[in-house]
Design an enzyme around this catalytic site. Structure first.
Site, PDB file in Angstrom:
ATOM      1  N   SER A 144       0.847  -1.190   0.000  1.00 34.35           N
ATOM      2  CA  SER A 144       0.000   0.000   0.000  1.00 34.35           C
ATOM      3  C   SER A 144       0.880   1.237   0.000  1.00 34.35           C
ATOM      4  CB  SER A 144      -0.896   0.019   1.240  1.00 34.35           C
ATOM      5  OG  SER A 144      -1.508   1.290   1.402  1.00 34.35           O
ATOM      6  N   TYR A 157      -2.472  -0.720  10.201  1.00 33.91           N
ATOM      7  CA  TYR A 157      -2.396  -1.202   8.818  1.00 33.91           C
ATOM      8  C   TYR A 157      -1.153  -0.662   8.119  1.00 33.91           C
ATOM      9  CZ  TYR A 157      -3.559  -1.433   3.828  1.00 33.91           C
ATOM     10  OH  TYR A 157      -3.523  -1.645   2.471  1.00 33.91           O
TER      11      TYR A 157
END
Length: 268
Positions: A144, A157
């Site tokens: 990401s 995350y």
């Protein structure tokens, strides 16, 4: 361009929807045989059914699941050439975004790392003996852009994805000299069920900003995240890069990170 994937065997995790579904479809279109791993199938994945597709029902929160998925792929197709670690994001039962460092509990942190890092570690560990036998092996880890843009939203995350990026580099250093290339694709926001499902990121951000789901997807999120293209990416746009990195056409690309993020990352 022929990606030279005909007859190759790939394991793709998180394959029933979003990016994983697009990767599965693309690899099949390129002539690969695919073991598609997800907790359950779905209509879109079922529509791809054929002799080159195997669905492996597995919950990657189970420590035994990655090895089971790899074993099923090798049993069905006789070899393994490509591992795409796509499963990630909110662990089952979790909704993101979450705001603030103090919001996630110890259990939240454990679940986030279990899903986004430890499942990858276990899948790679299970796949490597087979990948080392391939003449053109590749691992592609889907990370990401948030791994390199830390902030107080989704801090657990972001941290897990940063660890995944580091893992990718380490794996490349050790195994690329032995014929297993390892690369990362880092999406920004992608129009996947994570965003679009009821109660997903679009609804959460709509509640936080006093907006609505459509406005978040079309305007609020792109503006909030500084997306240069002005829109969220489509799953296929990520899948195309994954397929290229999985291909022998990328034979000298390893330890690299490719952003498919609508211009989200601004850093050099």
């Amino acid at each position: 361009m022929d990606l030279q994937l005909t007859g190759r065997v790939a394991v793709v995790t998180g394959a029933s929807k979003g990016i994983g579904l697009a990767v599965t479809r693309t690899l099949l279109d390129e002539g690969a045989r695919v073991a598609a791993v997800s907790r359950k199938s779905g209509a879109d994945l079922d529509a791809l059914a054929g002799p080159d597709l195997l669905h492996v029902a597995a919950d990657l929160m189970d420590p035994a699941a990655p090895a089971h998925a790899v074993a099923r792929a090798v049993e069905a197709f006789g070899r393994l050439d490509v591992l795409v670690n796509n499963a990630g994001g909110p662990p089952p039962g979790t909704a993101l975004p979450r705001f603030g460092f103090l919001t996630p509990t110890d259990d939240d942190w454990r679940a986030m790392y279990e899903f986004n890092l430890f499942a990858v570690v276990r899948a790679v560990r299970a796949a490597l003996p087979h990948l080392l036998d391939s003449d053109a092996a590749a691992i592609v880890n889907v990370s990401s852009g948030n791994a390199r843009r830390p902030g107080p939203m989704n801090v657990d995350y972001n941290s897990a994805k940063a660890a995944l990026n580091n893992l990718t580099k380490g794996l490349s250093e050790e195994f690329a000299p032995r014929g297993v290339r390892v690369n990362t694709v880092s999406p920004g926001p992608v129009r996947t069920p994570w965003w679009t499902e009821e109660g997903g990121a679009a609804d959460i951000l709509a509640g936080a900003t006093g907006s609505d789901r459509v406005a978040v997807l079309e305007r609020v999120a792109p503006e909030m995240m500084g997306l240069t293209t002005g829109r969220l990416a489509e799953p296929q746009e990520v899948a195309d890069v994954v397929a290229l990195l999985a291909s022998p056409r990328s034979a000298n690309t390893t330890g690299a990170e490719f952003a498919v993020d609508s211009g989200y990352l601004k850093e050099l």
